[in-house]
Write an enzyme that holds these catalytic residues in place. Structure first.
Site, short mmCIF file in Angstrom:
data_model
loop_
_atom_site.label_atom_id
_atom_site.label_comp_id
_atom_site.label_asym_id
_atom_site.label_seq_id
_atom_site.Cartn_x
_atom_site.Cartn_y
_atom_site.Cartn_z
N HIS A 95 -3.90 8.23 -7.98
CA HIS A 95 -3.17 7.81 -6.79
C HIS A 95 -3.94 6.78 -5.98
CE1 HIS A 95 0.15 7.96 -4.17
NE2 HIS A 95 0.44 9.24 -4.31
N ASP A 314 15.31 1.76 -17.69
CA ASP A 314 15.94 1.74 -19.01
C ASP A 314 15.03 0.97 -19.97
OD1 ASP A 314 17.50 1.54 -21.24
OD2 ASP A 314 19.14 0.46 -20.30
#
Length: 376
Positions: A95, A314
Site C-alpha cells: 500500500h 475487461d
C-alpha cells in the site's frame, strides 16, 4: 500494509480464440448442485459470491518475505486457471506504492494492453514529491484527531486473528431504501448510500461489541484528495492521495440514540472536509511524537470502493464475476464497500466484516433486526 485483491473472470488471461474442445470428466458428475464456494451457505443479508474465500492462500500464494512494509516485494501477481475455463487474477500489492485508485488505474491499463492497445489511455504519473510535508511541518486548527488513526493502527490492541470469524453482508436496493426511509425527512435525501450503510453498520457493530457506555468510539473513512490540493494532483497519479476523515462520540450515546444520530455524525464529517485540511494532513503524518493505541471497540474504518471500476475491468473476455479485496487489511477494524451482484443479478454493495465469533453472531442478529424494522 500489504493488501490482496483479485478478480474472477470468465475466460483465460491470454486473448486467444480457438476451436472449442469437449473435455470428458474423469469420473461421473454427481447429480447435485454445487455452489462455487461455501460462502453461499451463510444465512445473512445475502448469499452471494464474495469474501471470505476458502483456499485464499492458494489463490494468492504467500511468498516468503512478502508480508513486511519494508524490504518486501511491491507487487505480486498470480493467475489461477480454473477447470471450468475461467481464471482468477490475483494481485498483492504494497500500500506504500499506490492506493485503491492507483491500483484501479493499473488494472485498467493492463486490461487495455491485453486487449491490444499499445499504451494505456491514462499515462501513469509518479510525482511523489507533490505530497512531501512542509519543513517544518505546520498543523492548522482544522486538523482533527482522526488523522492520528493511520499511524496508530500498528499499535492496535486487537484479539488474535485466529479468534475472528469472517462474514460478508449484501445490501441490495431494497435494504438500502429501507434504511434510508427510516431517516427523518431532513436527512433522507441528503445522505449518500455510503453514509446510510456506514452509520448502520457502525451502530450495529457497537451494539454487538457492547463496550463501556463511556468509552469513546470513532468511525473513520478514506477520502480521495486528488482534486483537493492547489493545484490538483495530475490525472494518472498512482500514489497514495488519501485523507482520513471521521467522527467521534461515546458508545452510550450511539446506542441510546436512534439510527439517524449515527447518520448525522457521518454526514457532518463528509460536509466538514476542507482543502486546507488535506494539505495539513501531509504534515500531520510526519513523525511528531507518540500516538495513542486503538482498540476493537474504539475504531471502525471504512473505504468505499464502489466507484473505482474494478468490476468493469475487461481483459478481453468480459467483465469479472467478482472484483475487489479478498480480505480486510486490518481484521476487526477496517472494511470495504464493494460493488457486487447477487445470484439473481441484482446489483448491490457487499461489506466484509471480521469479528470474534460471539460478536459476529450478535452483529448478524442486530443487522437483521434493523433492516427488518426499517422495511414497510
Amino acid at each position: 500494509m500489504n493488501m490482496r485483491l483479485f478478480s474472477t473472470l470468465s475466460r483465460s488471461l491470454t486473448v486467444r480464440r480457438q476451436r472449442p474442445a469437449l473435455v470428458l470428466p474423469a469420473i461421473p458428475t454427481p447429480r447435485e448442485t454445487k455452489q462455487l464456494s461455501d460462502v453461499d451457505d451463510q444465512q445473512d443479508l445475502g448469499e452471494e459470491l464474495h469474501p471470505p474465500f476458502p483456499g485464499l492462500e492458494e489463490l494468492v500464494f504467500n511468498v516468503p518475505g512478502s508480508n513486511a512494509i519494508l524490504h518486501s516485494p511491491l507487487l505480486l501477481i498470480q493467475v489461477t486457471r480454473l477447470q471450468c475455463g475461467g481464471f482468477i487474477f490475483a494481485i498483492r500489492f504494497n500500500h506504500a506504492m499506490a492506493d485503491g485508485i492507483g491500483l484501479a488505474q493499473f488494472k485498467i491499463a493492463l486490461a487495455e494492453i491485453a486487449r491490444g492497445s499499445s499504451a494505456p489511455s491514462v499515462s501513469p504519473v509518479w510525482m511523489r514529491e507533490l505530497l512531501i510535508a512542509q519543513d517544518p511541518p505546520r498543523i492548522t486548527s482544522s486538523v482533527r484527531h482522526e488523522i492520528d488513526f493511520l499511524p496508530s493502527i500498528i499499535r492496535a490492541q486487537l484479539p488474535p486473528e485466529e479468534d475472528f470469524v469472517r462474514k460478508s453482508f449484501f445490501f441490495g436496493k431494497s435494504e438500502i431504501s429501507a434504511l434510508r426511509a427510516s431517516l427523518p425527512l431532513y436527512l433522507r435525501n441528503k445522505c449518500s448510500d455510503f453514509v446510510v450503510l456506514t452509520a448502520c453498520l457502525w451502530r450495529c457493530r457497537i451494539f454487538a461489541l457492547q463496550p463501556d457506555p463511556d468509552e469513546e468510539v470513532s468511525v473513520y473513512y478514506t477520502v480521495n484528495a486528488r482534486s483537493r490540493f492547489h493545484p490538483p494532483l495530475p490525472i494518472g497519479y498512482y500514489g497514495n492521495a488519501l485523507a482520513i476523515s471521521g467522527e467521534q462520540t461515546t458508545a452510550g450515546e450511539l446506542m441510546k440514540n436512534p439510527y439517524y444520530y449515527a447518520a448525522e455524525l457521518v454526514m457532518k464529517s463528509t460536509v466538514r472536509i476542507k482543502e486546507k485540511r488535506f494539505e495539513s494532513a501531509t504534515d500531520k503524518l510526519s513523525p511528531l511524537g507518540k500516538l495513542p493505541k486503538i482498540s476493537l471497540e474504539s475504531a471502525y474504518m471504512v473505504s468505499d470502493l464502489t466507484r473505482l471500476g474494478f468490476d468493469e475491468v475487461d481483459f478481453g473476455w468480459g467483465k469479472p464475476v467478482y472484483a475487489g479485496p479478498a480480505a480486510e487489511p486490518i481484521p476487526g477494524i477496517s472494511t470495504f464497500h464493494i460493488s457486487a451482484n447477487n445470484k439473481h443479478g441484482e446489483k448491490g454493495i457487499v461489506v466484509p466484516m471480521s469479528l470474534p465469533g460471539f460478536v459476529m453472531e450478535r452483529l448478524s442478529e442486530e443487522l437483521k433486526k434493523v433492516v427488518s424494522n426499517s422495511k414497510p
